[in-house]
Design a protein around this motif. Sequence first.
Motif, PDB file in Angstrom:
ATOM      1  N   VAL A 157       0.877  -1.170   0.000  1.00  0.00           N
ATOM      2  CA  VAL A 157       0.000   0.000   0.000  1.00  0.00           C
ATOM      3  C   VAL A 157       0.914   1.220   0.000  1.00  0.00           C
ATOM      4  O   VAL A 157       1.681   1.427   0.947  1.00  0.00           O
ATOM      5  CB  VAL A 157      -0.937   0.028   1.227  1.00  0.00           C
ATOM      6  CG1 VAL A 157      -1.791   1.291   1.208  1.00  0.00           C
ATOM      7  CG2 VAL A 157      -1.810  -1.217   1.270  1.00  0.00           C
ATOM      8  N   ARG A 158       0.837   2.032  -1.068  1.00  0.00           N
ATOM      9  CA  ARG A 158       1.778   3.138  -1.238  1.00  0.00           C
ATOM     10  C   ARG A 158       1.072   4.478  -1.142  1.00  0.00           C
ATOM     11  O   ARG A 158      -0.054   4.633  -1.607  1.00  0.00           O
ATOM     12  CB  ARG A 158       2.466   3.028  -2.604  1.00  0.00           C
ATOM     13  CG  ARG A 158       3.418   1.859  -2.694  1.00  0.00           C
ATOM     14  CD  ARG A 158       3.816   1.570  -4.117  1.00  0.00           C
ATOM     15  NE  ARG A 158       4.931   0.629  -4.176  1.00  0.00           N
ATOM     16  CZ  ARG A 158       5.331   0.010  -5.283  1.00  0.00           C
ATOM     17  NH1 ARG A 158       4.701   0.237  -6.424  1.00  0.00           N
ATOM     18  NH2 ARG A 158       6.355  -0.819  -5.238  1.00  0.00           N
ATOM     19  N   LYS A 159       1.752   5.444  -0.546  1.00  0.00           N
ATOM     20  CA  LYS A 159       1.211   6.797  -0.442  1.00  0.00           C
ATOM     21  C   LYS A 159       2.324   7.806  -0.672  1.00  0.00           C
ATOM     22  O   LYS A 159       3.315   7.833   0.071  1.00  0.00           O
ATOM     23  CB  LYS A 159       0.577   7.020   0.930  1.00  0.00           C
ATOM     24  CG  LYS A 159      -0.142   8.365   1.061  1.00  0.00           C
ATOM     25  CD  LYS A 159      -0.791   8.497   2.426  1.00  0.00           C
ATOM     26  CE  LYS A 159      -1.565   9.808   2.525  1.00  0.00           C
ATOM     27  NZ  LYS A 159      -2.742   9.829   1.651  1.00  0.00           N
ATOM     28  N   ILE A 160       2.152   8.637  -1.702  1.00  0.00           N
ATOM     29  CA  ILE A 160       3.069   9.752  -1.948  1.00  0.00           C
ATOM     30  C   ILE A 160       2.601  10.942  -1.108  1.00  0.00           C
ATOM     31  O   ILE A 160       1.406  11.208  -1.005  1.00  0.00           O
ATOM     32  CB  ILE A 160       3.052  10.140  -3.440  1.00  0.00           C
ATOM     33  CG1 ILE A 160       3.419   8.939  -4.316  1.00  0.00           C
ATOM     34  CG2 ILE A 160       3.977  11.321  -3.710  1.00  0.00           C
ATOM     35  CD1 ILE A 160       4.850   8.546  -4.269  1.00  0.00           C
ATOM     36  N   PHE A 161       3.529  11.673  -0.505  1.00  0.00           N
ATOM     37  CA  PHE A 161       3.187  12.906   0.198  1.00  0.00           C
ATOM     38  C   PHE A 161       4.209  13.971  -0.151  1.00  0.00           C
ATOM     39  O   PHE A 161       5.238  13.696  -0.775  1.00  0.00           O
ATOM     40  CB  PHE A 161       3.093  12.676   1.718  1.00  0.00           C
ATOM     41  CG  PHE A 161       4.379  12.241   2.371  1.00  0.00           C
ATOM     42  CD1 PHE A 161       5.219  13.169   2.978  1.00  0.00           C
ATOM     43  CD2 PHE A 161       4.741  10.892   2.398  1.00  0.00           C
ATOM     44  CE1 PHE A 161       6.400  12.772   3.591  1.00  0.00           C
ATOM     45  CE2 PHE A 161       5.926  10.482   3.004  1.00  0.00           C
ATOM     46  CZ  PHE A 161       6.754  11.423   3.606  1.00  0.00           C
ATOM     47  N   SER A 162       3.911  15.204   0.209  1.00  0.00           N
ATOM     48  CA  SER A 162       4.813  16.309  -0.149  1.00  0.00           C
ATOM     49  C   SER A 162       5.486  16.879   1.097  1.00  0.00           C
ATOM     50  O   SER A 162       4.946  16.827   2.206  1.00  0.00           O
ATOM     51  CB  SER A 162       4.049  17.415  -0.881  1.00  0.00           C
ATOM     52  OG  SER A 162       2.979  17.898  -0.097  1.00  0.00           O
ATOM     53  N   VAL A 163       6.665  17.442   0.872  1.00  0.00           N
ATOM     54  CA  VAL A 163       7.509  17.971   1.952  1.00  0.00           C
ATOM     55  C   VAL A 163       8.000  19.360   1.559  1.00  0.00           C
ATOM     56  O   VAL A 163       8.301  19.617   0.384  1.00  0.00           O
ATOM     57  CB  VAL A 163       8.711  17.038   2.208  1.00  0.00           C
ATOM     58  CG1 VAL A 163       9.715  17.671   3.174  1.00  0.00           C
ATOM     59  CG2 VAL A 163       8.241  15.694   2.749  1.00  0.00           C
ATOM     60  N   VAL A 164       8.076  20.261   2.529  1.00  0.00           N
ATOM     61  CA  VAL A 164       8.714  21.566   2.335  1.00  0.00           C
ATOM     62  C   VAL A 164       9.765  21.758   3.430  1.00  0.00           C
ATOM     63  O   VAL A 164       9.655  21.171   4.505  1.00  0.00           O
ATOM     64  CB  VAL A 164       7.696  22.730   2.380  1.00  0.00           C
ATOM     65  CG1 VAL A 164       6.733  22.642   1.198  1.00  0.00           C
ATOM     66  CG2 VAL A 164       6.929  22.758   3.700  1.00  0.00           C
ATOM     67  N   PRO A 165      10.794  22.576   3.178  1.00  0.00           N
ATOM     68  CA  PRO A 165      11.786  22.857   4.219  1.00  0.00           C
ATOM     69  C   PRO A 165      11.162  23.678   5.343  1.00  0.00           C
ATOM     70  O   PRO A 165      10.172  24.393   5.142  1.00  0.00           O
ATOM     71  CB  PRO A 165      12.863  23.668   3.487  1.00  0.00           C
ATOM     72  CG  PRO A 165      12.584  23.483   2.029  1.00  0.00           C
ATOM     73  CD  PRO A 165      11.119  23.235   1.904  1.00  0.00           C
ATOM     74  N   ALA A 166      11.737  23.584   6.514  1.00  0.00           N
ATOM     75  CA  ALA A 166      11.288  24.419   7.624  1.00  0.00           C
ATOM     76  C   ALA A 166      11.774  25.849   7.424  1.00  0.00           C
ATOM     77  O   ALA A 166      12.897  26.085   6.987  1.00  0.00           O
ATOM     78  CB  ALA A 166      11.818  23.865   8.948  1.00  0.00           C
ATOM     79  N   ALA A 167      10.903  26.801   7.710  1.00  0.00           N
ATOM     80  CA  ALA A 167      11.279  28.211   7.606  1.00  0.00           C
ATOM     81  C   ALA A 167      12.160  28.599   8.794  1.00  0.00           C
ATOM     82  O   ALA A 167      12.057  28.030   9.887  1.00  0.00           O
ATOM     83  CB  ALA A 167      10.030  29.085   7.578  1.00  0.00           C
ATOM     84  N   SER A 168      13.013  29.584   8.569  1.00  0.00           N
ATOM     85  CA  SER A 168      13.831  30.112   9.657  1.00  0.00           C
ATOM     86  C   SER A 168      12.949  30.944  10.594  1.00  0.00           C
ATOM     87  O   SER A 168      11.801  31.282  10.260  1.00  0.00           O
ATOM     88  CB  SER A 168      14.956  30.985   9.091  1.00  0.00           C
ATOM     89  OG  SER A 168      14.408  32.153   8.489  1.00  0.00           O
TER      90      SER A 168
END
Length: 397
Positions: free
Chosen positions: A140-151
């Motif tokens: 069972v596969r799930k793609i998700f999205s990631v962003v960098p943490a802001a300063s």
Amino acid sequence: MAEALTLHFPDHVRVAGELLQGQVDVNVPMALADKMESVKIKLRGSIVTKITETEHHAGGENETHYQHQTVELVRADETLWDQFNTPQGVQVLSCPFRLQLPPNLPPSFHHSQFNRKVAITYSLEVVGVRHGLLHANRRVRKIFSVVPAASAWELNASAALRQGWGGPWKPIATNKEIRHGVLFGEHSQAKMELVIPDLPSLPMGIGIPFSFHVLTHTKPVQRSELERKHGKLFPTPPASPAEVEVVLYRRGHIRVRHKSEEIEEKFALQGSLGDKASVEAVRTTVDEPEFTDTPDHKDKGIWKRAVHFEGMFTFPYTPTFSAENAECTYSLRIKVDFHGIGNHLELDFPVHIDSGAAVPPPYPFNAAYPLSVGPPPMLSLPSAYWKGDDHEWDEEE
């Protein structure tokens, strides 16, 4: 075997450094009947770059070469269940998991054009392990999205923008002398100015207030010319925000070992200046024309006209990044055309986009998001990202 294995993982944009929490429900009788010996959860992230080269040979034959490189960003595995550790009589066993994202991950990204492709993809995969040549594993596969943490500085700027910007402003302006359809003669004047918050970085998905001004001065004309030409006296300022062209450019490079290719995309900003479908989202103010006598021209003067637009820019795109084998930057181009060849004004300036997002503290996967601002806004990613076609799936156990 979707009924035997169910993944519960909320559809939020995730922040690098975040502790991922979710749950896998294992229907034990169905898993045992399907000869599953164990269930694992896998966290994967990678940058995949591809460059295609075609060599042309004598005789019309072509030879195609495919260059491919994968850089692994994150790899973590956890065993959630095995057939030897099942409480007696349990039908559905709920298995929580906790997996840590590294803090310095690049954002989710996908670009495919001509002979070049790059995908920065993150996924969770539930694997029902079945041993034996004739027993393929269940997945069972799930793609998700990631962003960098802001300063900390970027977070403060995001909060200030949400509350209504009260900080310093930055004007960006240009002006030009233009003629209407003749090679000789007197020039008219045109100027435009964009005013935005004076910030080195703009947060993704948060409204950025702006004001945009276009001012024109005619060449010396009779006072009656404006009325005689029904206000269309050259150069005429744009009457609507839809008449302004606004394009966000994304440029960068991808690398496959010793090979490098440039990438470029352009986006029209929705709900703002230049969007014909959303002119009501931009407030328009037109000044009354002003006539100024010109001492050097008997019975003539200059008509001055101005129009002002106010609204919000929103950038729902992958933040600016630079990774081992891929990078991207942005610039914003604003253009106003007047009648005649080459009669246009243009602003083109770099835009650095950050995530504006903080790493949330650990919280139960089914609880409310712990930060008052909520999860990061959704990224504008192509459908190919969510299909995971370029993701390097680990098909081994």
